[in-house]
Scaffold this motif. Sequence first.
Motif, PDB file in Angstrom:
ATOM      1  N   ARG A  36       0.833  -1.210   0.000  1.00  0.00           N
ATOM      2  CA  ARG A  36       0.000   0.000   0.000  1.00  0.00           C
ATOM      3  C   ARG A  36       0.871   1.265   0.000  1.00  0.00           C
ATOM      4  NH1 ARG A  36      -5.943   0.267   0.518  1.00  0.00           N
ATOM      5  NH2 ARG A  36      -5.689   1.528   2.401  1.00  0.00           N
ATOM      6  N   ARG A  37       1.975   1.234   0.755  1.00  0.00           N
ATOM      7  CA  ARG A  37       2.879   2.390   0.733  1.00  0.00           C
ATOM      8  C   ARG A  37       3.472   2.564  -0.666  1.00  0.00           C
ATOM      9  NH1 ARG A  37       4.882   0.076   5.539  1.00  0.00           N
ATOM     10  NH2 ARG A  37       6.783  -0.540   4.440  1.00  0.00           N
ATOM     11  N   VAL A  38       3.805   1.453  -1.301  1.00  0.00           N
ATOM     12  CA  VAL A  38       4.360   1.531  -2.653  1.00  0.00           C
ATOM     13  C   VAL A  38       3.383   2.234  -3.592  1.00  0.00           C
ATOM     14  CG1 VAL A  38       4.902   0.145  -4.712  1.00  0.00           C
ATOM     15  CG2 VAL A  38       5.970  -0.391  -2.518  1.00  0.00           C
ATOM     16  N   PHE A  39       2.105   1.898  -3.505  1.00  0.00           N
ATOM     17  CA  PHE A  39       1.129   2.571  -4.374  1.00  0.00           C
ATOM     18  C   PHE A  39       1.116   4.067  -4.124  1.00  0.00           C
ATOM     19  CE2 PHE A  39      -3.139   4.467  -4.661  1.00  0.00           C
ATOM     20  CZ  PHE A  39      -3.264   4.495  -6.041  1.00  0.00           C
ATOM     21  N   ILE A  40       1.065   4.461  -2.866  1.00  0.00           N
ATOM     22  CA  ILE A  40       0.974   5.891  -2.557  1.00  0.00           C
ATOM     23  C   ILE A  40       2.241   6.616  -2.990  1.00  0.00           C
ATOM     24  CG2 ILE A  40       0.652   7.590  -0.714  1.00  0.00           C
ATOM     25  CD1 ILE A  40      -0.832   5.278   0.823  1.00  0.00           C
ATOM     26  N   PHE A  41       3.394   6.037  -2.678  1.00  0.00           N
ATOM     27  CA  PHE A  41       4.644   6.648  -3.124  1.00  0.00           C
ATOM     28  C   PHE A  41       4.721   6.686  -4.647  1.00  0.00           C
ATOM     29  CE2 PHE A  41       6.637   5.324   1.104  1.00  0.00           C
ATOM     30  CZ  PHE A  41       6.645   6.626   1.597  1.00  0.00           C
ATOM     31  N   SER A  42       4.217   5.644  -5.302  1.00  0.00           N
ATOM     32  CA  SER A  42       4.221   5.609  -6.765  1.00  0.00           C
ATOM     33  C   SER A  42       3.416   6.764  -7.344  1.00  0.00           C
ATOM     34  CB  SER A  42       3.641   4.288  -7.264  1.00  0.00           C
ATOM     35  OG  SER A  42       4.454   3.196  -6.918  1.00  0.00           O
ATOM     36  N   MET A  43       2.249   7.017  -6.765  1.00  0.00           N
ATOM     37  CA  MET A  43       1.405   8.114  -7.246  1.00  0.00           C
ATOM     38  C   MET A  43       2.060   9.468  -7.005  1.00  0.00           C
ATOM     39  SD  MET A  43      -1.349   7.034  -8.769  1.00  0.00           S
ATOM     40  CE  MET A  43      -2.528   8.401  -8.661  1.00  0.00           C
ATOM     41  N   LEU A  44       2.673   9.637  -5.850  1.00  0.00           N
ATOM     42  CA  LEU A  44       3.330  10.909  -5.538  1.00  0.00           C
ATOM     43  C   LEU A  44       4.522  11.146  -6.457  1.00  0.00           C
ATOM     44  CD1 LEU A  44       3.220  10.843  -1.631  1.00  0.00           C
ATOM     45  CD2 LEU A  44       1.811  12.241  -3.165  1.00  0.00           C
ATOM     46  N   ARG A  45       5.320  10.096  -6.659  1.00  0.00           N
ATOM     47  CA  ARG A  45       6.485  10.231  -7.539  1.00  0.00           C
ATOM     48  C   ARG A  45       6.037  10.476  -8.987  1.00  0.00           C
ATOM     49  NH1 ARG A  45      11.200   7.759  -6.181  1.00  0.00           N
ATOM     50  NH2 ARG A  45      12.029   9.006  -7.909  1.00  0.00           N
ATOM     51  N   ALA A  46       4.980   9.788  -9.399  1.00  0.00           N
ATOM     52  CA  ALA A  46       4.467   9.971 -10.762  1.00  0.00           C
ATOM     53  C   ALA A  46       4.016  11.409 -10.976  1.00  0.00           C
ATOM     54  CB  ALA A  46       3.312   9.008 -11.019  1.00  0.00           C
ATOM     55  N   HIS A  47       3.296  11.942 -10.004  1.00  0.00           N
ATOM     56  CA  HIS A  47       2.816  13.319 -10.109  1.00  0.00           C
ATOM     57  C   HIS A  47       3.988  14.289 -10.222  1.00  0.00           C
ATOM     58  CE1 HIS A  47       0.274  16.834  -9.499  1.00  0.00           C
ATOM     59  NE2 HIS A  47       1.117  17.244  -8.569  1.00  0.00           N
ATOM     60  N   ALA A  48       5.003  14.075  -9.410  1.00  0.00           N
ATOM     61  CA  ALA A  48       6.165  14.963  -9.423  1.00  0.00           C
ATOM     62  C   ALA A  48       6.911  14.902 -10.751  1.00  0.00           C
ATOM     63  CB  ALA A  48       7.111  14.595  -8.274  1.00  0.00           C
ATOM     64  N   LEU A  49       6.863  13.753 -11.404  1.00  0.00           N
ATOM     65  CA  LEU A  49       7.585  13.558 -12.664  1.00  0.00           C
ATOM     66  C   LEU A  49       6.724  13.829 -13.896  1.00  0.00           C
ATOM     67  CD1 LEU A  49       9.486  10.297 -11.680  1.00  0.00           C
ATOM     68  CD2 LEU A  49      10.495  12.569 -12.002  1.00  0.00           C
ATOM     69  N   GLY A  50       5.475  14.204 -13.668  1.00  0.00           N
ATOM     70  CA  GLY A  50       4.590  14.499 -14.786  1.00  0.00           C
ATOM     71  C   GLY A  50       4.021  13.269 -15.472  1.00  0.00           C
ATOM     72  N   ALA A 154       1.896   6.554   9.123  1.00  0.00           N
ATOM     73  CA  ALA A 154       0.915   6.406  10.203  1.00  0.00           C
ATOM     74  C   ALA A 154      -0.188   5.448   9.769  1.00  0.00           C
ATOM     75  CB  ALA A 154       0.330   7.766  10.575  1.00  0.00           C
ATOM     76  N   ALA A 155      -0.599   5.569   8.510  1.00  0.00           N
ATOM     77  CA  ALA A 155      -1.655   4.685   7.987  1.00  0.00           C
ATOM     78  C   ALA A 155      -1.126   3.274   7.752  1.00  0.00           C
ATOM     79  CB  ALA A 155      -2.210   5.256   6.681  1.00  0.00           C
ATOM     80  N   HIS A 156       0.118   3.182   7.334  1.00  0.00           N
ATOM     81  CA  HIS A 156       0.736   1.886   7.036  1.00  0.00           C
ATOM     82  C   HIS A 156       2.127   1.846   7.654  1.00  0.00           C
ATOM     83  CE1 HIS A 156      -2.521   0.599   4.479  1.00  0.00           C
ATOM     84  NE2 HIS A 156      -2.486   1.765   3.874  1.00  0.00           N
ATOM     85  N   PRO A 157       2.200   1.491   8.934  1.00  0.00           N
ATOM     86  CA  PRO A 157       3.455   1.568   9.697  1.00  0.00           C
ATOM     87  C   PRO A 157       4.563   0.690   9.114  1.00  0.00           C
ATOM     88  CG  PRO A 157       1.554   1.241  11.142  1.00  0.00           C
ATOM     89  CD  PRO A 157       1.075   1.020   9.750  1.00  0.00           C
ATOM     90  N   ARG A 158       5.788   1.187   9.239  1.00  0.00           N
ATOM     91  CA  ARG A 158       6.944   0.435   8.753  1.00  0.00           C
ATOM     92  C   ARG A 158       7.461  -0.556   9.795  1.00  0.00           C
ATOM     93  NH1 ARG A 158       9.710   2.035   4.345  1.00  0.00           N
ATOM     94  NH2 ARG A 158      11.699   1.343   5.229  1.00  0.00           N
ATOM     95  N   GLY A 159       7.345  -0.206  11.080  1.00  0.00           N
ATOM     96  CA  GLY A 159       7.879  -1.097  12.109  1.00  0.00           C
ATOM     97  C   GLY A 159       9.366  -1.330  11.884  1.00  0.00           C
ATOM     98  N   ASP A 160       9.807  -2.580  12.036  1.00  0.00           N
ATOM     99  CA  ASP A 160      11.209  -2.942  11.788  1.00  0.00           C
ATOM    100  C   ASP A 160      11.333  -3.405  10.344  1.00  0.00           C
ATOM    101  OD1 ASP A 160      13.888  -3.502  12.144  1.00  0.00           O
ATOM    102  OD2 ASP A 160      13.530  -5.442  13.108  1.00  0.00           O
TER     103      ASP A 160
END
Length: 212
Positions: A36-50, A154-160
Amino acid sequence: MTEIIAGVAIPQTPAAAEATSFVQKMTSPLIFHHSRRVFIFSMLRAHALGLQPDPELLYLAALFHDTGLSTPYSDVEQRFELDGADHARKFLLDRGFSDTATEVVWTAIALHTTPGIPGRMGAEVAATNFGVLTDVVGLGLGELNREQVEEITAAHPRGDFKNEFLRAFVDGLSHRPDTTYGTVNADVLEHFVPGFRRTSMVDRIMGSVWPQ
């Protein structure tokens, strides 16, 4: 109601909801939260890169991208990336997705650990790889808004995450070490599995059936 994390809307389509439920049940919390974090980061990175990836296809690629580590989907011994990609392909085709859309998701998953190539391909393939790199090795993390990153974790904790994720790789690959040839996955086994020695291209050329 639409779920929004760090400004990113989580797809609410039937296929996305089904994939979410499936991955929660069939993988560990570690893999689910990572995906789930990968999806969110993917969308943010995609937006930043156009880039403008299809959110549903990107979500499905992110959700299934590491499933091959935890469940043996394949009848043959192959790279775990292919296990996840093959299972995602079946999931999409069974739900009426087009061959074109299905192959986009398959390719994004199959290449998500391959350096250099995904970023030169289509938006979904590139974004999946960028999201993986951000969550696993922190590539591009410093370019993201700190509050967004805190909301995501916070929504998807990394933990260890660092240690547990590496352990998941060992558990998922140590019984099929030959499938790591030529991949970053061999790095993990070489570090953690006593006696493992990666096979190099030099070994294969010098050991081939061709005479010296």
